[in-house]
Write a protein that holds these residues in place. Sequence first.
Motif, mmCIF file in Angstrom:
data_model
loop_
_atom_site.group_PDB
_atom_site.id
_atom_site.type_symbol
_atom_site.label_atom_id
_atom_site.label_comp_id
_atom_site.label_asym_id
_atom_site.label_seq_id
_atom_site.Cartn_x
_atom_site.Cartn_y
_atom_site.Cartn_z
ATOM 1 N N LEU A 185 0.839 -1.196 0.000
ATOM 2 C CA LEU A 185 0.000 0.000 0.000
ATOM 3 C C LEU A 185 0.876 1.249 0.000
ATOM 4 C CD1 LEU A 185 -2.685 1.449 0.109
ATOM 5 C CD2 LEU A 185 -2.706 1.090 2.585
ATOM 6 N N SER A 186 1.937 1.217 0.774
ATOM 7 C CA SER A 186 2.860 2.347 0.846
ATOM 8 C C SER A 186 3.449 2.661 -0.532
ATOM 9 C CB SER A 186 3.973 2.042 1.845
ATOM 10 O OG SER A 186 4.886 3.100 1.897
ATOM 11 N N THR A 187 3.838 1.626 -1.267
ATOM 12 C CA THR A 187 4.388 1.824 -2.610
ATOM 13 C C THR A 187 3.329 2.384 -3.552
ATOM 14 O OG1 THR A 187 6.041 0.090 -2.305
ATOM 15 C CG2 THR A 187 5.510 0.676 -4.574
ATOM 16 N N LEU A 188 2.097 1.872 -3.463
ATOM 17 C CA LEU A 188 1.018 2.408 -4.301
ATOM 18 C C LEU A 188 0.773 3.880 -4.003
ATOM 19 C CD1 LEU A 188 -1.924 -0.162 -4.601
ATOM 20 C CD2 LEU A 188 -0.432 0.729 -6.400
ATOM 21 N N LEU A 189 0.787 4.248 -2.733
ATOM 22 C CA LEU A 189 0.609 5.646 -2.358
ATOM 23 C C LEU A 189 1.750 6.499 -2.896
ATOM 24 C CD1 LEU A 189 -0.658 5.126 1.295
ATOM 25 C CD2 LEU A 189 -2.010 5.979 -0.630
ATOM 26 N N ASP A 190 2.977 5.974 -2.827
ATOM 27 C CA ASP A 190 4.140 6.693 -3.359
ATOM 28 C C ASP A 190 4.015 6.893 -4.872
ATOM 29 O OD1 ASP A 190 5.304 6.859 -0.840
ATOM 30 O OD2 ASP A 190 6.686 5.182 -1.181
ATOM 31 N N ILE A 191 3.565 5.850 -5.568
ATOM 32 C CA ILE A 191 3.394 5.944 -7.019
ATOM 33 C C ILE A 191 2.347 7.002 -7.354
ATOM 34 C CG2 ILE A 191 2.551 4.727 -9.073
ATOM 35 C CD1 ILE A 191 3.871 2.155 -7.881
ATOM 36 N N ALA A 192 1.205 6.950 -6.667
ATOM 37 C CA ALA A 192 0.135 7.923 -6.915
ATOM 38 C C ALA A 192 0.634 9.347 -6.652
ATOM 39 C CB ALA A 192 -1.082 7.605 -6.049
ATOM 40 N N ASP A 193 1.355 9.542 -5.555
ATOM 41 C CA ASP A 193 1.917 10.862 -5.237
ATOM 42 C C ASP A 193 2.849 11.342 -6.341
ATOM 43 O OD1 ASP A 193 0.554 11.094 -2.844
ATOM 44 O OD2 ASP A 193 2.291 10.616 -1.588
ATOM 45 N N ALA A 194 3.744 10.451 -6.783
ATOM 46 C CA ALA A 194 4.716 10.818 -7.816
ATOM 47 C C ALA A 194 4.018 11.159 -9.137
ATOM 48 C CB ALA A 194 5.722 9.687 -8.016
ATOM 49 N N LEU A 195 2.884 10.504 -9.399
ATOM 50 C CA LEU A 195 2.138 10.759 -10.633
ATOM 51 C C LEU A 195 1.161 11.915 -10.497
ATOM 52 C CD1 LEU A 195 1.412 7.076 -11.700
ATOM 53 C CD2 LEU A 195 3.055 8.651 -12.752
ATOM 54 N N GLY A 196 0.975 12.396 -9.269
ATOM 55 C CA GLY A 196 0.078 13.518 -9.037
ATOM 56 C C GLY A 196 -1.389 13.167 -9.191
ATOM 57 N N VAL A 197 -1.738 11.923 -8.869
ATOM 58 C CA VAL A 197 -3.140 11.488 -8.951
ATOM 59 C C VAL A 197 -3.559 10.876 -7.618
ATOM 60 C CG1 VAL A 197 -3.047 11.067 -11.445
ATOM 61 C CG2 VAL A 197 -2.598 9.179 -9.871
ATOM 62 N N PRO A 198 -4.858 10.955 -7.295
ATOM 63 C CA PRO A 198 -5.329 10.266 -6.100
ATOM 64 C C PRO A 198 -5.145 8.748 -6.279
ATOM 65 C CG PRO A 198 -7.034 11.734 -6.990
ATOM 66 C CD PRO A 198 -5.924 11.660 -7.989
ATOM 67 N N VAL A 199 -4.811 8.046 -5.217
ATOM 68 C CA VAL A 199 -4.545 6.610 -5.322
ATOM 69 C C VAL A 199 -5.747 5.871 -5.897
ATOM 70 C CG1 VAL A 199 -5.234 5.927 -2.983
ATOM 71 C CG2 VAL A 199 -3.413 4.666 -4.166
ATOM 72 N N GLN A 200 -6.948 6.368 -5.673
ATOM 73 C CA GLN A 200 -8.147 5.707 -6.224
ATOM 74 C C GLN A 200 -8.106 5.613 -7.742
ATOM 75 O OE1 GLN A 200 -8.020 8.177 -4.015
ATOM 76 N NE2 GLN A 200 -9.627 8.053 -2.484
ATOM 77 N N LYS A 201 -7.481 6.605 -8.376
ATOM 78 C CA LYS A 201 -7.385 6.608 -9.849
ATOM 79 C C LYS A 201 -6.635 5.378 -10.367
ATOM 80 C CE LYS A 201 -8.984 10.700 -11.351
ATOM 81 N NZ LYS A 201 -10.044 10.813 -12.331
ATOM 82 N N LEU A 202 -5.736 4.816 -9.544
ATOM 83 C CA LEU A 202 -4.981 3.648 -9.977
ATOM 84 C C LEU A 202 -5.859 2.401 -10.052
ATOM 85 C CD1 LEU A 202 -1.605 4.147 -8.079
ATOM 86 C CD2 LEU A 202 -2.288 4.998 -10.336
ATOM 87 N N PHE A 203 -7.021 2.446 -9.405
ATOM 88 C CA PHE A 203 -7.938 1.304 -9.383
ATOM 89 C C PHE A 203 -9.049 1.423 -10.430
ATOM 90 C CE2 PHE A 203 -5.896 1.228 -5.307
ATOM 91 C CZ PHE A 203 -5.783 -0.110 -4.985
ATOM 92 N N ASP A 204 -9.193 2.583 -11.067
ATOM 93 C CA ASP A 204 -10.296 2.824 -11.999
ATOM 94 C C ASP A 204 -10.239 1.890 -13.213
ATOM 95 O OD1 ASP A 204 -11.200 4.881 -10.419
ATOM 96 O OD2 ASP A 204 -10.538 6.493 -11.750
ATOM 97 N N ALA A 205 -11.412 1.393 -13.597
ATOM 98 C CA ALA A 205 -11.508 0.634 -14.851
ATOM 99 C C ALA A 205 -11.510 1.635 -16.003
ATOM 100 C CB ALA A 205 -12.786 -0.184 -14.849
ATOM 101 N N ARG A 206 -10.836 1.281 -17.069
ATOM 102 C CA ARG A 206 -10.765 2.158 -18.250
ATOM 103 C C ARG A 206 -11.557 1.558 -19.390
ATOM 104 N NH1 ARG A 206 -8.037 6.275 -18.425
ATOM 105 N NH2 ARG A 206 -6.821 6.766 -16.634
#
Length: 73
Positions: free
Chosen positions: A52-73
């Motif tokens: 979870l910590s790594t996912l939060l770090d990735i989201a922060d580095a990308l400038g997006v809320p972590v929820q965006k990483l879970f969105d279906a496209r």
Amino acid sequence: MMKHYKTMVQIGLNILYYRKQQGLTQEQLAEQIGITQQHFQRIETAHSVPSLSTLLDIADALGVPVQKLFDAR
């Protein structure tokens, strides 16, 4: 395979999408968040489950809320 494989694939694809939007390489983003490029590649291709910590770090580095990483496209 792992129980949540489809979700991990979706997360990887979203990371790839936002990383490309930012014009970052896997190596650049991995360096920003303090993991190896190999580990980052395994996360992006759903071969490794990030903490979870790594996912939060990735989201922060990308400038997006972590929820965006879970969105279906």
